[in-house]
Design a protein around this motif. Structure first.
Motif, PDB file in Angstrom:
ATOM      1  N   THR A 197       0.822  -1.213   0.000  1.00 16.23           N
ATOM      2  CA  THR A 197       0.000   0.000   0.000  1.00 16.23           C
ATOM      3  C   THR A 197       0.852   1.257   0.000  1.00 16.23           C
ATOM      4  OG1 THR A 197      -0.141  -0.056   2.424  1.00 16.23           O
ATOM      5  CG2 THR A 197      -1.903  -1.144   1.185  1.00 16.23           C
ATOM      6  N   THR A 198       2.149   1.103   0.036  1.00 15.80           N
ATOM      7  CA  THR A 198       3.066   2.224  -0.039  1.00 15.80           C
ATOM      8  C   THR A 198       3.853   2.138  -1.333  1.00 15.80           C
ATOM      9  OG1 THR A 198       4.986   3.297   0.976  1.00 15.80           O
ATOM     10  CG2 THR A 198       4.774   0.921   1.281  1.00 15.80           C
ATOM     11  N   GLN A 199       4.154   3.290  -1.946  1.00 15.93           N
ATOM     12  CA  GLN A 199       4.852   3.312  -3.226  1.00 15.93           C
ATOM     13  C   GLN A 199       6.350   3.082  -3.077  1.00 15.93           C
ATOM     14  OE1 GLN A 199       3.929   6.859  -5.401  1.00 15.93           O
ATOM     15  NE2 GLN A 199       1.728   6.479  -5.410  1.00 15.93           N
ATOM     16  N   LYS A 200       6.838   2.980  -1.866  1.00 18.18           N
ATOM     17  CA  LYS A 200       8.280   2.834  -1.655  1.00 18.18           C
ATOM     18  C   LYS A 200       8.819   1.564  -2.272  1.00 18.18           C
ATOM     19  CE  LYS A 200      11.746   2.591   2.038  1.00 18.18           C
ATOM     20  NZ  LYS A 200      11.969   2.610   3.493  1.00 18.18           N
ATOM     21  N   TRP A 201       8.045   0.473  -2.225  1.00 23.69           N
ATOM     22  CA  TRP A 201       8.522  -0.820  -2.707  1.00 23.69           C
ATOM     23  C   TRP A 201       7.787  -1.270  -3.967  1.00 23.69           C
ATOM     24  CZ3 TRP A 201      12.945  -1.785  -0.694  1.00 23.69           C
ATOM     25  CH2 TRP A 201      13.219  -1.436   0.633  1.00 23.69           C
ATOM     26  N   ASN A 202       7.216  -0.333  -4.707  1.00 20.29           N
ATOM     27  CA  ASN A 202       6.579  -0.690  -5.973  1.00 20.29           C
ATOM     28  C   ASN A 202       7.615  -1.192  -6.972  1.00 20.29           C
ATOM     29  OD1 ASN A 202       4.130   0.055  -4.966  1.00 20.29           O
ATOM     30  ND2 ASN A 202       3.862   1.840  -6.283  1.00 20.29           N
ATOM     31  N   THR A 203       7.243  -2.196  -7.755  1.00 17.11           N
ATOM     32  CA  THR A 203       8.140  -2.704  -8.781  1.00 17.11           C
ATOM     33  C   THR A 203       7.897  -1.971 -10.099  1.00 17.11           C
ATOM     34  OG1 THR A 203       6.568  -4.437  -9.375  1.00 17.11           O
ATOM     35  CG2 THR A 203       8.235  -4.992  -7.724  1.00 17.11           C
ATOM     36  N   LEU A 204       8.847  -2.096 -11.000  1.00 21.12           N
ATOM     37  CA  LEU A 204       8.724  -1.434 -12.299  1.00 21.12           C
ATOM     38  C   LEU A 204       7.521  -1.950 -13.074  1.00 21.12           C
ATOM     39  CD1 LEU A 204       9.938   0.472 -14.428  1.00 21.12           C
ATOM     40  CD2 LEU A 204      11.327  -1.452 -15.230  1.00 21.12           C
ATOM     41  N   GLN A 205       7.236  -3.239 -12.953  1.00 20.25           N
ATOM     42  CA  GLN A 205       6.116  -3.805 -13.686  1.00 20.25           C
ATOM     43  C   GLN A 205       4.787  -3.228 -13.197  1.00 20.25           C
ATOM     44  OE1 GLN A 205       8.754  -5.540 -12.454  1.00 20.25           O
ATOM     45  NE2 GLN A 205       9.597  -5.491 -14.526  1.00 20.25           N
ATOM     46  N   TYR A 206       4.680  -3.011 -11.890  1.00 22.79           N
ATOM     47  CA  TYR A 206       3.450  -2.424 -11.366  1.00 22.79           C
ATOM     48  C   TYR A 206       3.292  -0.988 -11.845  1.00 22.79           C
ATOM     49  CZ  TYR A 206      -0.007  -0.534  -8.196  1.00 22.79           C
ATOM     50  OH  TYR A 206      -1.107   0.084  -7.692  1.00 22.79           O
ATOM     51  N   GLU A 207       4.382  -0.217 -11.843  1.00 24.90           N
ATOM     52  CA  GLU A 207       4.307   1.166 -12.296  1.00 24.90           C
ATOM     53  C   GLU A 207       3.889   1.235 -13.760  1.00 24.90           C
ATOM     54  OE1 GLU A 207       4.615   3.992 -10.673  1.00 24.90           O
ATOM     55  OE2 GLU A 207       4.986   3.033  -8.738  1.00 24.90           O
ATOM     56  N   LEU A 208       4.427   0.358 -14.587  1.00 26.87           N
ATOM     57  CA  LEU A 208       4.062   0.355 -16.004  1.00 26.87           C
ATOM     58  C   LEU A 208       2.625  -0.122 -16.214  1.00 26.87           C
ATOM     59  CD1 LEU A 208       7.390  -1.006 -17.501  1.00 26.87           C
ATOM     60  CD2 LEU A 208       6.540   1.333 -17.569  1.00 26.87           C
ATOM     61  N   GLN A 209       2.198  -1.068 -15.395  1.00 24.90           N
ATOM     62  CA  GLN A 209       0.798  -1.490 -15.457  1.00 24.90           C
ATOM     63  C   GLN A 209      -0.121  -0.334 -15.066  1.00 24.90           C
ATOM     64  OE1 GLN A 209      -0.339  -4.202 -16.628  1.00 24.90           O
ATOM     65  NE2 GLN A 209      -2.457  -4.309 -15.959  1.00 24.90           N
ATOM     66  N   ARG A 210       0.317   0.449 -14.095  1.00 26.59           N
ATOM     67  CA  ARG A 210      -0.467   1.621 -13.695  1.00 26.59           C
ATOM     68  C   ARG A 210      -0.558   2.627 -14.838  1.00 26.59           C
ATOM     69  NH1 ARG A 210       0.829   6.481 -11.364  1.00 26.59           N
ATOM     70  NH2 ARG A 210       3.026   5.895 -11.241  1.00 26.59           N
TER      71      ARG A 210
END
Length: 326
Positions: free
Chosen positions: A217-230
């Motif tokens: 629920t925090t963006q600190k540990w977001n992966t690159l794949q999740y960011e691109l999916q977003r």
């Protein structure tokens, strides 16, 4: 040795087929790369492009100016390295031990390990368990749950079973212990299957984005794949908003042609099709973010949040965007 006519015909046919096959793999990547290096003002619906019509690096400059993308890339790289290493350190010793016929209760242990493969508590039970043991918003959730997999365990054990026991017997005569035998003899002999294992696990870790969606629920540990999916979901929402605005008469139709087609084009969807395992994925991100809109038609959320979900982003400078998913 002089080749016969049939051999020459076969070589020509074989080379032609292989060249065409290679082109079907390379051209989509070149298309995505060319679109990402092309200035969006040169045209909206570019179609197939192998060379940029108007070269620019502003797309990449905008991409790397966003801290969340760089941080997510570092998280993904670290996850692959740590996850594959720990998985191997757990999986190979287990497979090595259970490949020995003299190990007591070998079949019972194998049966115990195979049960979770077919019986699972489901997503809700897994989420509750992770919340109790402190894995929510914890980067360890990327590596700990997958330290053992029965499929890769089977690969290791089957390959170890093909190695003659005489190697182990000779090493034991020389005074080597089980750990020394595994490290000095079996690991070097298993390099082909280890390479296969590393490839499978690296791709699995690199492509996974649902773990971030479920347990972070925090963006600190977001992966690159999740960011691109977003970004992909954001582009779809922008396209639907633009289409709705055109239907209501608030935006000229030519804006839709330039903007929504670019968002739906190969720049971004090429990434999520197959090109997302490397640079073309980043190219798609750039391409989707930098389709400008005419003056007087600012994107949804312009002035509040940019297309990267922060103040001063591309949308605030006159681009369509600004629809953060979080």
């Amino acid at each position: 040795m002089k080749r016969t006519i049939s051999q020459k015909i076969f070589n020509i046919f074989n080379i032609t087929i292989l060249v065409l096959f290679c082109l079907t793999i390379i051209i989509p990547y070149l298309n995505v790369l060319a679109i990402s290096l092309n200035d969006s003002s040169a045209g909206g619906n570019v179609g197939l492009m192998l060379i940029p019509k108007k070269f620019t690096l502003s797309n990449f400059a905008s991409l790397f100016s966003d801290d969340s993308i760089l941080r997510a890339a570092m998280v993904s790289v670290g996850r692959v390295i740590v996850g594959v290493t720990l998985h191997f350190c757990v999986e190979f010793p287990v497979a090595y031990a259970l490949s020995k016929k003299y190990l007591p209760h070998r079949r019972a242990i194998t049966t115990f390990l195979i049960i979770p493969t077919y019986i699972s508590g489901g997503l809700v039970a897994t989420y509750l368990l992770y919340s109790k043991i402190g894995l929510l918003n914890n980067p360890l959730v990327y590596v700990l749950p997958g330290l053992f997999g029965f499929f890769t365990f089977t690969l290791f054990r089957t390959y170890l079973g093909t190695i003659s026991d005489s190697f182990e017997e000779s090493a034991m005569i020389d005074g080597a212990g089980p750990f020394r035998i595994m490290v000095s003899i079996y690991i070097p002999l298993c390099l082909p299957i280890i390479a296969t294992f590393v490839l499978l696990e690296a791709v699995n870790h690199w492509n996974d984005w649902t773990t971030t969606l479920y347990y972070m629920t925090t963006q600190k540990w977001n992966t690159l794949q999740y960011e691109l999916q977003r970004v992909l979901k954001e582009s779809e929402r922008m396209t639907s908003l633009i289409r709705a605005a055109v239907e209501s008469g608030n935006v000229p139709p030519n804006v839709t042609t330039q903007t929504s087609d670019g968002l739906r084009g190969p720049g971004l969807h090429g990434f999520f099709g197959d090109a997302g395992k490397g640079i073309p994925g980043l190219c798609g991100h750039c391409h989707a973010q930098l389709y400008p809109c005419p003056a007087g038609h600012r994107g949804h959320g312009a002035g509040r949040l940019g297309a990267f979900g922060k103040a001063g982003g591309p949308a605030a400078r006159g681009y369509y965007g600004g629809i953060p998913l979080r």
